[in-house]
Scaffold this motif. Structure first.
Motif, PDB file in Angstrom:
ATOM      1  N   ASN A   1       0.705  -1.079   0.085  1.00 35.39           N
ATOM      2  CA  ASN A   1      -0.100  -0.083   0.152  1.00 35.39           C
ATOM      3  C   ASN A   1       0.849   1.271   0.054  1.00 35.39           C
ATOM      4  OD1 ASN A   1      -2.460  -1.360  -0.103  1.00 35.39           O
ATOM      5  ND2 ASN A   1      -2.603  -1.287   2.128  1.00 35.39           N
ATOM      6  N   THR A   2       1.883   1.424   0.708  1.00 35.55           N
ATOM      7  CA  THR A   2       2.700   2.275   0.828  1.00 35.55           C
ATOM      8  C   THR A   2       3.507   2.707  -0.592  1.00 35.55           C
ATOM      9  OG1 THR A   2       3.266   1.980   2.958  1.00 35.55           O
ATOM     10  CG2 THR A   2       4.850   3.338   1.983  1.00 35.55           C
ATOM     11  N   MET A   3       3.893   1.636  -1.288  1.00 31.03           N
ATOM     12  CA  MET A   3       4.699   1.503  -2.436  1.00 31.03           C
ATOM     13  C   MET A   3       3.860   2.341  -3.570  1.00 31.03           C
ATOM     14  SD  MET A   3       5.361   0.177  -5.619  1.00 31.03           S
ATOM     15  CE  MET A   3       5.184  -1.450  -5.601  1.00 31.03           C
ATOM     16  N   HIS A   4       2.410   1.706  -3.586  1.00 26.86           N
ATOM     17  CA  HIS A   4       1.542   2.214  -4.820  1.00 26.86           C
ATOM     18  C   HIS A   4       1.016   3.578  -4.340  1.00 26.86           C
ATOM     19  CE1 HIS A   4       1.271  -1.433  -7.206  1.00 26.86           C
ATOM     20  NE2 HIS A   4       1.260  -2.135  -6.061  1.00 26.86           N
ATOM     21  N   ALA A   5       0.830   4.014  -3.048  1.00 26.06           N
ATOM     22  CA  ALA A   5       0.311   5.201  -2.632  1.00 26.06           C
ATOM     23  C   ALA A   5       1.662   6.255  -3.121  1.00 26.06           C
ATOM     24  CB  ALA A   5       0.058   5.373  -1.150  1.00 26.06           C
ATOM     25  N   MET A   6       2.764   5.902  -2.727  1.00 21.88           N
ATOM     26  CA  MET A   6       3.765   6.740  -3.388  1.00 21.88           C
ATOM     27  C   MET A   6       3.915   6.877  -4.830  1.00 21.88           C
ATOM     28  SD  MET A   6       6.937   5.503  -0.854  1.00 21.88           S
ATOM     29  CE  MET A   6       8.303   6.527  -1.454  1.00 21.88           C
TER      30      MET A   6
ATOM     31  N   GLY B   1       9.104  12.347 -17.864  1.00 18.88           N
ATOM     32  CA  GLY B   1       9.721  11.475 -18.722  1.00 18.88           C
ATOM     33  C   GLY B   1      10.614  10.551 -17.741  1.00 18.88           C
ATOM     34  N   ASP B   2      10.709  10.819 -16.461  1.00 16.60           N
ATOM     35  CA  ASP B   2      12.135  10.092 -15.940  1.00 16.60           C
ATOM     36  C   ASP B   2      11.397   8.566 -15.309  1.00 16.60           C
ATOM     37  OD1 ASP B   2      13.813  12.109 -15.415  1.00 16.60           O
ATOM     38  OD2 ASP B   2      13.083  12.499 -13.304  1.00 16.60           O
ATOM     39  N   LEU B   3      12.355   7.686 -15.343  1.00 18.67           N
ATOM     40  CA  LEU B   3      12.051   6.438 -14.796  1.00 18.67           C
ATOM     41  C   LEU B   3      12.777   6.347 -13.391  1.00 18.67           C
ATOM     42  CD1 LEU B   3      11.865   3.390 -15.666  1.00 18.67           C
ATOM     43  CD2 LEU B   3      14.248   3.208 -16.021  1.00 18.67           C
ATOM     44  N   VAL B   4      11.548   6.010 -12.536  1.00 16.35           N
ATOM     45  CA  VAL B   4      11.705   6.092 -11.142  1.00 16.35           C
ATOM     46  C   VAL B   4      11.414   4.936 -10.671  1.00 16.35           C
ATOM     47  CG1 VAL B   4      11.282   6.957  -8.922  1.00 16.35           C
ATOM     48  CG2 VAL B   4      10.941   8.447 -11.168  1.00 16.35           C
ATOM     49  N   ASN B   5      12.467   4.302  -9.707  1.00 20.77           N
ATOM     50  CA  ASN B   5      12.334   2.781  -8.836  1.00 20.77           C
ATOM     51  C   ASN B   5      11.899   3.144  -7.438  1.00 20.77           C
ATOM     52  OD1 ASN B   5      13.483   0.782  -7.110  1.00 20.77           O
ATOM     53  ND2 ASN B   5      12.392  -0.422  -8.990  1.00 20.77           N
ATOM     54  N   ILE B   6      10.887   2.593  -6.861  1.00 23.51           N
ATOM     55  CA  ILE B   6      10.455   2.873  -5.456  1.00 23.51           C
ATOM     56  C   ILE B   6      10.513   1.373  -4.887  1.00 23.51           C
ATOM     57  CG2 ILE B   6       8.700   3.785  -3.922  1.00 23.51           C
ATOM     58  CD1 ILE B   6       7.472   5.318  -5.910  1.00 23.51           C
ATOM     59  N   ASP B   7      11.408   1.388  -3.831  1.00 21.46           N
ATOM     60  CA  ASP B   7      11.533   0.157  -3.326  1.00 21.46           C
ATOM     61  C   ASP B   7      11.414   0.321  -1.686  1.00 21.46           C
ATOM     62  OD1 ASP B   7      12.940  -2.173  -1.910  1.00 21.46           O
ATOM     63  OD2 ASP B   7      13.970  -2.556  -3.611  1.00 21.46           O
TER      64      ASP B   7
ATOM     65  N   ALA C   1       9.087  -1.454  -7.422  1.00 22.15           N
ATOM     66  CA  ALA C   1       8.378  -1.369  -8.873  1.00 22.15           C
ATOM     67  C   ALA C   1       9.179  -0.154  -9.558  1.00 22.15           C
ATOM     68  CB  ALA C   1       6.880  -1.053  -8.802  1.00 22.15           C
ATOM     69  N   SER C   2       9.284  -0.082 -10.931  1.00 21.74           N
ATOM     70  CA  SER C   2       9.590   0.813 -11.661  1.00 21.74           C
ATOM     71  C   SER C   2       8.601   1.638 -12.233  1.00 21.74           C
ATOM     72  CB  SER C   2      10.765   0.570 -12.549  1.00 21.74           C
ATOM     73  OG  SER C   2      11.861  -0.156 -11.956  1.00 21.74           O
ATOM     74  N   PHE C   3       8.628   2.874 -12.381  1.00 23.52           N
ATOM     75  CA  PHE C   3       7.560   3.773 -13.064  1.00 23.52           C
ATOM     76  C   PHE C   3       8.106   4.651 -14.230  1.00 23.52           C
ATOM     77  CE2 PHE C   3       6.355   2.483  -8.733  1.00 23.52           C
ATOM     78  CZ  PHE C   3       5.252   1.853  -8.946  1.00 23.52           C
TER      79      PHE C   3
ATOM     80  N   VAL D   1      15.352  -1.642 -14.884  1.00 19.96           N
ATOM     81  CA  VAL D   1      14.053  -1.672 -14.291  1.00 19.96           C
ATOM     82  C   VAL D   1      14.097  -2.822 -13.162  1.00 19.96           C
ATOM     83  CG1 VAL D   1      12.523  -0.616 -15.963  1.00 19.96           C
ATOM     84  CG2 VAL D   1      12.820  -3.257 -15.742  1.00 19.96           C
ATOM     85  N   GLN D   2      13.345  -2.618 -12.045  1.00 21.37           N
ATOM     86  CA  GLN D   2      13.245  -3.779 -10.874  1.00 21.37           C
ATOM     87  C   GLN D   2      11.951  -3.920 -10.488  1.00 21.37           C
ATOM     88  OE1 GLN D   2      12.664  -2.906  -7.385  1.00 21.37           O
ATOM     89  NE2 GLN D   2      13.632  -4.439  -6.098  1.00 21.37           N
ATOM     90  N   TYR D   3      11.471  -5.305 -10.459  1.00 21.06           N
ATOM     91  CA  TYR D   3      10.067  -5.395  -9.936  1.00 21.06           C
ATOM     92  C   TYR D   3      10.308  -6.358  -8.682  1.00 21.06           C
ATOM     93  CZ  TYR D   3       8.158  -2.570 -13.357  1.00 21.06           C
ATOM     94  OH  TYR D   3       7.856  -1.314 -14.189  1.00 21.06           O
ATOM     95  N   GLU D   4       9.588  -6.091  -7.612  1.00 21.45           N
ATOM     96  CA  GLU D   4       9.899  -7.178  -6.431  1.00 21.45           C
ATOM     97  C   GLU D   4       8.461  -7.633  -5.822  1.00 21.45           C
ATOM     98  OE1 GLU D   4      12.595  -7.147  -2.540  1.00 21.45           O
ATOM     99  OE2 GLU D   4      12.519  -5.329  -3.597  1.00 21.45           O
TER     100      GLU D   4
END
Length: 249
Positions: A21-26, A87-93, A107-109, A229-232
């Motif tokens: 929930n935290t990662m998706h809210a971010m 246009g940035d590629l952002v990974n949130i872990d 995940a990467s966005f 990209v990273q997905y976890e």
């Protein structure tokens, strides 16, 4: 961690839901013009509201509640004054603990306007993770995860970062089995025990093969330089399939 009781699974599902929930809210709050520190503050507030502790901060004294990596940064990016741009590629872990249970997700966005190559890389990165998760089950070889992801990556013309691995998790952020390759490994002979808790997190790239540490001692960069990209997800092995605990809800 190897789960043997239902209350342990319940504990993993609770912290898994919190980090998801935290990662998706971010990701929903992220927009051009905000700094990564501002985005991290959103994550910190959500974790604190749920009574959870940032795992990298508590376990390793990481200078942030979450890891936010932008463009050339591929992992362990320190939240700071960097401004997120169109246009940035952002990974949130996001990894955290509650009541002695740890879970880890990421995940990467691609921010709009999306670039075709990066958008495709994001879709395929998520698919690579799903392919790896499909190999998780009691009695199955750990090597099957990396073999399946490797076949997918090669068929699509990608490379995999080969010194950032999946890992056991549950009672601490990193535990046995500490190095689970998400690329083919011929000498891997271990098998997956029933109830084993682990992450599946391939780092898919258009040319990168290794992660190298930056001057700050935390941030990792692709070598050679290329988008990554990273997905976890954090998953639990059962006799039939993997239970994904890092699902929002």
């Amino acid at each position: 961690m190897t789960i043997t009781q239902e209350d342990e699974l319940d504990g993993m599902k609770e912290i898994g839901r919190i980090v998801a929930n935290t990662m998706h809210a971010m990701s929903r709050a992220m927009e051009p013009g905000m700094t990564t520190r501002e985005l991290d503050a959103i994550g910190r507030s959500l974790l604190e509201r749920e009574g959870a502790l940032s795992a990298p901060e508590a376990s390793y004294d990481f200078p942030g509640a979450t890891c936010i990596s932008v463009n050339e940064e591929i992992a362990h990016g320190i939240p700071g004054d960097r401004v997120i741009a169109p246009g940035d590629l952002v990974n949130i872990d996001v990894s955290a603990s509650k009541n002695g249970y740890f879970a880890d997700t990421g995940a990467s966005f691609c921010l709009s306007p999306k670039r075709t190559q990066l958008d495709r890389l994001c879709r395929d990165g998520k698919r690579a993770m799903q392919i790896g998760i499909a190999q998780v089950g009691a009695g199955k070889p750990l090597a099957g995860i990396g073999q399946a992801i490797g076949r997918f990556a090669t068929a699509r013309g990608y490379t995999l970062i080969r010194n950032l691995a999946s890992h056991g998790v549950g009672r601490s952020l990193h535990e046995y089995p500490e190095e689970i390759a998400t690329w083919p490994m011929r000498d891997e002979r271990r098998r997956i025990d029933k109830g084993l808790v682990l992450t599946v997190e391939p780092f898919l790239s258009t040319g990168g093969r290794w992660a190298s540490e930056g001057e700050d001692g935390w941030t990792l960069y692709s070598d050679p330089c290329a988008p990554v990209v990273q997905y976890e997800h954090t998953v639990v092995a059962t006799e039939r399939r993997a239970i994904v605990v890092t699902l929002p809800g």
